[in-house]
Design a protein around this motif. Structure first.
Motif, PDB file in Angstrom:
ATOM      1  N   HIS A  31     -12.070   0.642  -3.040  1.00 25.44           N
ATOM      2  CA  HIS A  31     -11.022   0.727  -2.023  1.00 25.44           C
ATOM      3  C   HIS A  31     -11.487   0.130  -0.695  1.00 25.44           C
ATOM      4  CE1 HIS A  31      -8.022   2.496   0.603  1.00 25.44           C
ATOM      5  NE2 HIS A  31      -9.015   2.966   1.338  1.00 25.44           N
ATOM      6  N   TYR A  32     -12.711   0.497  -0.290  1.00 26.79           N
ATOM      7  CA  TYR A  32     -13.209  -0.007   0.995  1.00 26.79           C
ATOM      8  C   TYR A  32     -13.509  -1.490   0.925  1.00 26.79           C
ATOM      9  CZ  TYR A  32     -13.473   4.782   2.626  1.00 26.79           C
ATOM     10  OH  TYR A  32     -13.150   6.043   3.014  1.00 26.79           O
ATOM     11  N   MET A  80      -6.116   9.415 -13.186  1.00 31.55           N
ATOM     12  CA  MET A  80      -7.053   8.760 -12.278  1.00 31.55           C
ATOM     13  C   MET A  80      -7.381   7.370 -12.809  1.00 31.55           C
ATOM     14  SD  MET A  80      -8.139  10.714  -9.795  1.00 31.55           S
ATOM     15  CE  MET A  80      -8.386  12.372  -9.287  1.00 31.55           C
ATOM     16  N   ALA A  81      -7.647   7.350 -14.116  1.00 33.66           N
ATOM     17  CA  ALA A  81      -7.993   6.073 -14.731  1.00 33.66           C
ATOM     18  C   ALA A  81      -6.846   5.087 -14.571  1.00 33.66           C
ATOM     19  CB  ALA A  81      -8.320   6.278 -16.205  1.00 33.66           C
ATOM     20  N   TYR A  91      -4.649   4.945 -12.213  1.00 38.26           N
ATOM     21  CA  TYR A  91      -4.586   4.444 -10.835  1.00 38.26           C
ATOM     22  C   TYR A  91      -5.625   3.348 -10.633  1.00 38.26           C
ATOM     23  CZ  TYR A  91      -4.298   4.534  -5.743  1.00 38.26           C
ATOM     24  OH  TYR A  91      -4.141   4.184  -4.441  1.00 38.26           O
ATOM     25  N   VAL A 118      -4.348   0.329 -12.277  1.00 36.80           N
ATOM     26  CA  VAL A 118      -3.323  -0.371 -11.500  1.00 36.80           C
ATOM     27  C   VAL A 118      -3.987  -1.244 -10.443  1.00 36.80           C
ATOM     28  CG1 VAL A 118      -1.514  -0.034  -9.792  1.00 36.80           C
ATOM     29  CG2 VAL A 118      -1.498   1.299 -11.869  1.00 36.80           C
ATOM     30  N   ARG A 149      -3.876  -5.235 -10.323  1.00 34.06           N
ATOM     31  CA  ARG A 149      -3.343  -5.925  -9.136  1.00 34.06           C
ATOM     32  C   ARG A 149      -4.290  -7.032  -8.705  1.00 34.06           C
ATOM     33  NH1 ARG A 149      -2.382  -0.992  -5.290  1.00 34.06           N
ATOM     34  NH2 ARG A 149      -0.500  -0.054  -6.146  1.00 34.06           N
ATOM     35  N   LEU A 156       6.243   4.596  -9.798  1.00 33.33           N
ATOM     36  CA  LEU A 156       5.016   3.971 -10.283  1.00 33.33           C
ATOM     37  C   LEU A 156       5.340   3.015 -11.426  1.00 33.33           C
ATOM     38  CD1 LEU A 156       2.710   7.106 -10.283  1.00 33.33           C
ATOM     39  CD2 LEU A 156       3.291   5.586  -8.427  1.00 33.33           C
ATOM     40  N   GLU A 195       6.893  -0.185 -10.171  1.00 35.11           N
ATOM     41  CA  GLU A 195       5.894  -1.119  -9.634  1.00 35.11           C
ATOM     42  C   GLU A 195       5.189  -1.853 -10.776  1.00 35.11           C
ATOM     43  OE1 GLU A 195       2.428   0.693  -8.214  1.00 35.11           O
ATOM     44  OE2 GLU A 195       1.611  -1.138  -7.366  1.00 35.11           O
ATOM     45  N   ARG A 204       7.570  -0.671   1.516  1.00 31.12           N
ATOM     46  CA  ARG A 204       7.366  -2.104   1.697  1.00 31.12           C
ATOM     47  C   ARG A 204       6.364  -2.642   0.690  1.00 31.12           C
ATOM     48  NH1 ARG A 204       6.937  -1.760   7.381  1.00 31.12           N
ATOM     49  NH2 ARG A 204       4.858  -2.623   7.189  1.00 31.12           N
ATOM     50  N   ASP A 205       5.302  -1.851   0.525  1.00 28.40           N
ATOM     51  CA  ASP A 205       4.225  -2.326  -0.336  1.00 28.40           C
ATOM     52  C   ASP A 205       4.505  -1.858  -1.754  1.00 28.40           C
ATOM     53  OD1 ASP A 205       1.913  -3.317  -1.299  1.00 28.40           O
ATOM     54  OD2 ASP A 205       0.685  -1.636  -0.636  1.00 28.40           O
ATOM     55  N   CYS A 206       5.402  -2.533  -2.424  1.00 24.18           N
ATOM     56  CA  CYS A 206       5.859  -1.962  -3.686  1.00 24.18           C
ATOM     57  C   CYS A 206       5.863  -2.987  -4.807  1.00 24.18           C
ATOM     58  CB  CYS A 206       7.253  -1.384  -3.507  1.00 24.18           C
ATOM     59  SG  CYS A 206       8.324  -2.533  -2.666  1.00 24.18           S
ATOM     60  N   GLY A 207       4.956  -3.885  -4.794  1.00 21.68           N
ATOM     61  CA  GLY A 207       4.833  -4.794  -5.921  1.00 21.68           C
ATOM     62  C   GLY A 207       5.835  -5.922  -5.861  1.00 21.68           C
TER      63      GLY A 207
END
Lengths: 1180, 143
Positions: free
Chosen positions: A361-362, A455-456, A458, A461, A465, A495, A498, A538-541
């Motif tokens: 993520h970071y 979790m897996a 996510y 995804v 992406r 979800l 998306e 907005r951020d929806c694929g």
């Protein structure tokens, strides 16, 4: 973790140095390295090289107090101590030199002095090794040795005699050397640590930077000594001290200052985590990590280099995840160590994937910030040129420009601006997408192993992406597909929206029309009804926000593609084409997510139908697509293809669509075939099944336009599952058919009955069968309306109780005749018209099953056969007879018709035979064994030897039919030790034996042999059914059966006394008659007999009344009385009691044997000669 | 500040999910709520870890993620409540209180005779009430 230098990643190892005698260096190095703990070595071949370990010229830190410190930690300090600064120097001399000539000795002394001088500055410990051969061990001069020790200022244990040529001594020498080295190294590191620590305690440092540096040094020295606790403590101290620097240090420009601090913090934290985790303190390590992150996360730094911050955070998480992973491999019981702050730590924080995920993520955050920063800097101007020759400086976390000036290099500090440009340029060189994917993949796999599928997902995804961004569509599609199924199942619409949006774009990317349409239709049919575009979506694929208008847009686009109408640039460019060359065919089964797009429910209005009769069927179609869909043609397919039919819309003639159609198919028209959103389109038609069996609707195929087909598997309304996704929606549910009953019970399949058989199957009368006989059961097949082609008659015998024909106890395989009932044969196939032409004689007979083919019968003909069934034991059975035939001669086309009949038949035992023995009338033998037999219950009858006994055979008819008894015979086993009369008797004419009547036959038995036990043999009774009784048995030949009965054995014994009474069978009142009792002594002994006569009121008697007498051996005594009867009728004679004193046995004649009938006057009848007649058969 | 609340049904399907954020991370919040169901499953299936909290509806902190903390609550009918907050220091008592009020609102919503159990909650009253509870949570925490 890999980017950290080696010396940081591994625990420090003590370092020793070997000087002189290079031949043995390899040996010693190997030994030291294999020690526990190991020691690394620097090997210097001779003493001239010792300058490498000498201390570089450096000003005393005490003197440099006033000078500002350049940085916190020196980059090479750790590696220097691990590779260049030994704790111990072992000087090796040969004994030849030590005890050699003065010049050699002098050389030794000089070397030693030089060495001492070199190591003094660093407080390095010294060890002297004298190498000597085992033969010349004692030659070494003692004085020289002492002198050497003194010169070197050593304890005696640190002067080691090394003997290389004797294995035992070599081992000892090496051990001594190793121990001494380890001890000295330990001492060295302890001393060094103490020295630095003393400075700390005295607060003898000019700045916080030095404080940190000293703490770090003490910790490292402690690590060299393997004093982990001390090391951890000092690292923590350094870490805390570092925080004080934050924000107050002005030594460097602010950006670089923060970078340095974070770098140091990272290193210190890494050391701490490693120590904690390897000590098994997982929870502490995680708590520390959390504190570390929480503190430094706030220190973002300047906005233009914020990507450095994200990168740093990402690295922290990555390294910690790796550490956790490596140590959890060694420390297995991770979760159980959760003790104190359990409420603070949550499940996933104990596992590496959590950190991998955050790291990714970071890293992603860093990427976006970096891109932004690069684009900004490009606006400002080139970042190149000024970043050349920037290198890492001597201090950790610092960078400097390397300037070459006349052959010498100097470091020049950078300004923050220069530094920012440098980092941007560096950042541009690396592509992080693969790294992000790798991190997410690790997290994905680890979460899957932990069964944390969401979790897996996510992670998946995010991973997909990234692939999507990199235009790796097939990778992305594969991952998205897996994830979509979870979201579908759990109904997470946003979800799923998306993911499907991405999938749609991926399919477009790889030009897969089918997938594109499938995903588009699924999206269009999703239960999203709100039309408000939320601003936060907005951020929806790529599919845009989930809304009704978007669904409609997607719907239109999809139908534009499949009908080929929309010549949009979009479909042209991407090869998404549906036309005559590549038609599109979608299949929707019961588990397909596309059921929401088209759902076909098919219900027959009836459950059973006769062949050829019409029945109604309702086809209901439903779609959740947001816009109406016009279907051009519907085809309904059944398992019986001749029932298939086609429905076309009345609105427009679609000749093009009909071209697919099989010619000769039934075509129906419907007013409209338009599907409205969430409205059932109900179509009712009739079908006429011709074949019997099951008629099932399999597919409903919808054709839209010439090239698009949806094949939808038909579903029964009774067993229809909820629509996926829509089942969670709060919408009104509608039923597929108008009739609610049909909606709940309707089936897509119907049973088509067989055509009515027009043949009679008759089973003969069900008279009870008798055990032993071959029971004949006539079966008649009579055709009434159908001709019989290739008929087959199947016969099954089944136990009425449901079991087989065996009783469980008798299911032993070796018993051949264990069947109670068996089908013996089928006989008498009489064909009415005797046409044997096409009569295959199939005949299969098994004990309980028979198969026989029936010849061709024309209408009106009949045919019969007889089943022969034999009962071995009494048992009721069911006979099932079924006839299967084709009513028409062409077998393949027509279906078989079956007729079934069954009949229960009782199998019964025909006769039961019993027997008993009697003594002759008025003649009794004293059988001694009878007295004994009274006591024990042995009922073996005893017969008197050489006397006539009477055997009565009783035959009872247990059946329900009259029987004819033909003969009865007695077969004696073995020798003829007894005489039986008559041996065998054919009855003069068969005796009619009606049911429930007992027939008796009397035999006279005279035992002759002198054996005590007599085998009496077997009675055989021959009988047959009475055919004279008007039943229809003339057809079956009555065969006689034999029933056998074994007589039990008898005992034979010589009676000592035989008493016989003699009196006339009748008397006349007033006329005297003689009544005598004869006592026969058959023994060789004198028998004493007591006798007495009771008076009777009916008689006047004369004779001995009450006395005792003796009977001589083998003779007899007669007691004779004269009686005059007084009463009339049957009168009891006066009772005579005879008692044998010897045997203590009394005799009293039985009441029947001592009864006489008294006539009033002489009766008129003739008495035939009794002696001549044979024993008569008496029928009661 | 609470950024997202959700009611999750027996098949782990969302019955009600609402985010309260100005930023464009609603989708992400949905992901976070969905992921937290794994933790709920884990806690419910291995109850020994939460020994003292047996029979308790409040599941506590489910997991911390980048900028959020996720809390969970499990009703006796196995309906899950998930709450996502951005506050880093949250008192347990506040969260418990929040869930209690949220639960009460949920009970009232599903007691509506026109509500079909297992279907999404579409009641506007419920949405308004939840929004009030969410807002007051912020106030309480501040006060």
């Amino acid at each position: 973790m890999e980017e950290y230098p080696e010396e940081l990643r591994t625990p420090p190892v003590a370092l020793a140095c070997l000087v002189g005698c290079p031949d043995f260096h390899a040996l010693i190095t190997g030994h030291l390295h294999s020690q526990q703990p190991p020691i690394n070595t620097i090997a210097l071949p001779d003493f001239s090289k010792i300058s490498v370990i000498s201390k570089a010229a450096k000003e005393n830190p005490a003197t440099g107090l006033g000078k500002p410190v350049g940085g916190i930690l020196k980059r090479d300090w750790l590696s220097k101590h691990r590779t260049r600064v030994p704790a111990v120097v072992a000087a090796l001399f040969t004994s030849d030199h030590v005890s050699g000539n003065p010049a050699q000795w002098l050389q030794v002394c000089t070397d030693l002095e030089n060495l001492k001088a070199t190591i003094q500055g660093r407080n390095i410990k010294l060890l002297v090794v004298v190498v000597t051969q085992s033969s010349s061990k004692d030659d070494t001069s003692e004085d020289r040795m002492i002198s050497l020790r003194k010169r070197a200022e050593l304890d005696s244990k640190n002067l080691i005699i090394f003997v290389p040529d004797d294995p035992l001594e070599l081992k000892q020498s090496l051990n001594r050397l190793g121990t001494a080295c380890a001890e000295l190294a330990n001492t060295y590191y302890r001393d060094e640590g103490r020295r630095v620590k003393a400075r700390l305690e005295r607060k003898n440092f000019g700045s916080i930077e030095l404080n940190i540096r000293y703490c770090f040094k003490v910790a490292v020295y402690a690590e060299f000594r393997r004093d982990w606790l001390e090391a951890l403590k000092m690292y923590e101290e350094a870490y805390h001290a570092l925080r004080e620097v934050v924000g107050i240090s002005t030594r460097l420009p602010p950006i670089q200052c923060l970078v340095e601090i974070k770098r140091i913090a990272e290193q210190l934290h890494f050391k701490m985590s490693t120590l904690l985790l390897h000590g098994g303190k997982v929870v502490e390590a995680i708590t520390w990590f959390r504190r570390h992150i929480n503190y430094y996360r706030r220190l973002n730094g300047a906005p233009e280099v914020i990507f450095l911050h994200w990168e740093w955070l990402s690295r922290q998480h990555l390294v910690f995840a790796q550490l956790l992973e490596t140590c959890s491999a060694t420390v297995q019981n991770v979760p159980t160590t959760v003790t104190v702050p359990a409420d603070k730590l949550t499940e996933w924080e104990l596992y590496p994937p959590y950190y991998y995920q955050l790291s990714a993520h970071y890293l992603k955050e860093k990427n976006s910030c970096l891109e932004f920063a690069i684009s900004m800097s490009e606006d400002v101007g080139g970042i190149y040129g000024s970043v050349e020759s920037v290198v890492a400086s001597v201090y950790i976390g610092q960078f400097a420009r390397l300037l070459e000036h006349e052959g010498t290099y100097t470091m020049q500090a950078l300004t923050d601006d220069e530094y920012a440009r440098y980092t941007l340029a560096e950042g541009k060189r690396f592509q992080d997408s693969f790294e992000i994917i790798a991190l997410l993949k690790r997290s994905f796999e680890a979460y899957n192993n932990l069964k944390a599928s969401r979790m897996a997902s996510y992670c998946g995804v995010q991973m997909a992406r990234e692939y999507f961004v990199m235009a790796e569509f097939s990778n992305a599609k594969q991952i998205f597909e897996n994830i979509a199924s979870l979201y579908r199942q759990e109904g997470w619409l946003t979800l799923l929206w998306e993911v499907l949006g991405y999938l749609r774009e991926c399919s477009r990317g790889i030009s897969s029309v089918k997938d594109f349409i499938e995903y588009s239709l699924e999206m269009a049919a999703m239960p999203i009804t709100s039309n408000a575009v939320a601003p936060y979506f907005r951020d929806c694929g790529p599919a845009g926000p989930a809304s009704l208008s978007q669904r409609e847009k997607i719907h239109k686009e999809a139908f534009g593609v499949v009908t080929g109408e929309s010549g949009t640039a979009l479909s042209e460019n991407n090869g998404l084409k549906v036309n005559g060359d590549c038609p599109l065919y979608l299949e929707i089964d019961l588990v397909s997510p596309l059921r929401v797009v088209l759902l076909a429910s098919v219900a027959f209005h009836e459950q059973i139908v006769k062949p050829g009769a019409r029945t109604m069927i309702t086809i209901s179609l439903q779609s959740q697509l947001p816009l109406n869909v016009e279907i051009d043609q519907l085809e309904v397919q059944f398992n019986q293809s001749e029932c298939n039919f086609i429905i076309t819309s009345d609105r427009k003639p679609h000749l093009a669509a009909i071209s697919h159609v099989h010619p000769g198919r039934r075509v129906e028209t419907a007013p409209t075939l338009e599907l409205l959103t969430n409205k059932w389109l109900r179509l009712t038609y009739d079908v006429k099944p011709d074949q019997s069996g099951k008629l099932e609707c399999i597919y409903v195929i919808a054709r839209i336009g010439p090239n698009f087909t949806i094949c939808c598997r038909a579903e029964s309304p009774a067993s229809m599952n909820d629509l996926p996704l829509w089942k969670f929606e709060d919408i009104t549910e509608t039923i597929p058919t108008k009739d609610p009953g049909l909606a709940f019970s309707g089936q897509k399949a119907i049973q088509v009955e067989e055509s009515e058989p027009q043949v009679d199957l008759k089973l003969g009368p069900s008279g009870p069968a008798l055990v032993g006989e071959c029971f004949i059961l006539p079966v008649t097949v009579a055709s009434k309306g159908h001709a019989i082609h290739s008929g087959e008659l199947k016969i099954n015998l089944v136990d009425t109780k449901g079991g087989g024909l065996l009783s469980p106890r008798e299911v032993e395989p070796f018993l051949a005749d264990n069947l109670h009932v068996e089908l013996v044969g089928i006989s008498g196939q009489e064909c009415a018209d005797h046409s044997e032409a096409n009569f295959d004689n199939i005949q299969k007979i098994q004990p309980s099953f028979g198969l026989i083919s029936v010849p061709f019968l024309n209408v009106g003909d009949s045919w019969s056969c007889k089943l022969k069934i034999k009962w071995n034991r009494p048992k009721p059975i069911m006979v099932y007879v079924s006839l299967g035939y084709h009513p028409h001669s062409s077998e393949s086309s027509s279906q078989k018709v079956h007729v079934h009949k069954s009949l229960q038949i009782e199998g019964k035992t025909a006769v039961t035979i019993s027997h008993n023995y009697m003594l002759p009338f008025r003649r009794d033998s004293l059988l001694l064994s009878n007295f004994k037999a009274n006591r024990d219950s042995d009922h073996t009858p005893t017969l008197p030897f050489n006397e006539t006994s009477i055997l009565i055979i009783s035959v009872k008819n247990c059946s329900e039919v009259p029987l004819m008894l033909l003969s009865m015979s007695l077969e004696v086993e073995g020798d003829n030790s007894c005489t039986i009369q008559p041996q065998e008797e054919e009855f003069r004419e068969p005796v009619l034996h009606v049911p429930e009547v007992v027939f008796r036959k009397v035999f006279a038995v005279i035992p002759k042999g002198n054996c005590s036990t007599l085998k009496m043999g077997t009675v055989s009774l021959k009988w047959q059914r009475d055919s004279g009784v008007g039943e229809d048995f003339h057809s079956c030949p009555t065969t006689s059966q034999v029933t056998k009965h074994r007589l039990s054995d008898v005992n034979v014994e010589l009676p000592p006394l035989v008493v016989s009474l003699k009196c006339p069978p009748h008397a006349i009142v007033g006329n005297p008659f003689t009544y005598s009792v004869t006592i026969q002594n058959q023994t060789e002994l004198l028998q004493e007999i007591k006798y007495s006569l009771d008076d009777s009121p009916s008689f006047v008697s004369s004779g001995p009344h009450n006395d005792m007498t003796f009977v001589l051996p083998k003779s007899e005594h007669v007691l004779s009385y004269m009686l005059v009867p007084l009463g009339l009728g049957s009168q009891q004679l006066p009772k005579v009691t005879v008692t044998s004193v010897r045997y203590n046995a009394g005799f009293q004649p039985s009441t029947t044997s001592s009864t006489v009938f008294i006539f009033p006057s002489k009766p008129r009848f003739q008495v035939s000669d009794v002696g001549e007649t044979r024993p008569e058969s008496i029928t009661e | 500040m609470i950024v997202c609340v959700a009611v999750v049904g027996h098949q782990n399907n969302p019955l009600y999910i609402q985010s309260f954020t100005e930023a464009d991370d609603a989708l992400k919040l949905h992901h976070i709520v969905h992921c937290s169901l794994d933790v709920v499953d884990e806690r419910v299936n291995n109850p020994k870890k939460s020994g003292p909290t047996l029979n308790e509806t409040f599941l506590g902190l489910l997991y911390p993620t980048e900028n959020y903390k996720v809390y969970g609550y499990l009703t006796n009918t196995k309906v899950k409540f998930i709450m996502v907050t951005t506050d880093l220091d949250v008192r347990d008592a506040d969260v418990r209180n929040f869930f209690r009020r949220f639960h009460a609102a949920y009970v009232d919503a599903v007691s509506n005779p026109f509500h079909v159990p297992g279907k999404k909650i579409t009641s506007r009253t419920f949405a308004e009430r939840v929004s009030t509870i969410v807002k007051s949570f912020g106030l309480n925490a501040a006060g």
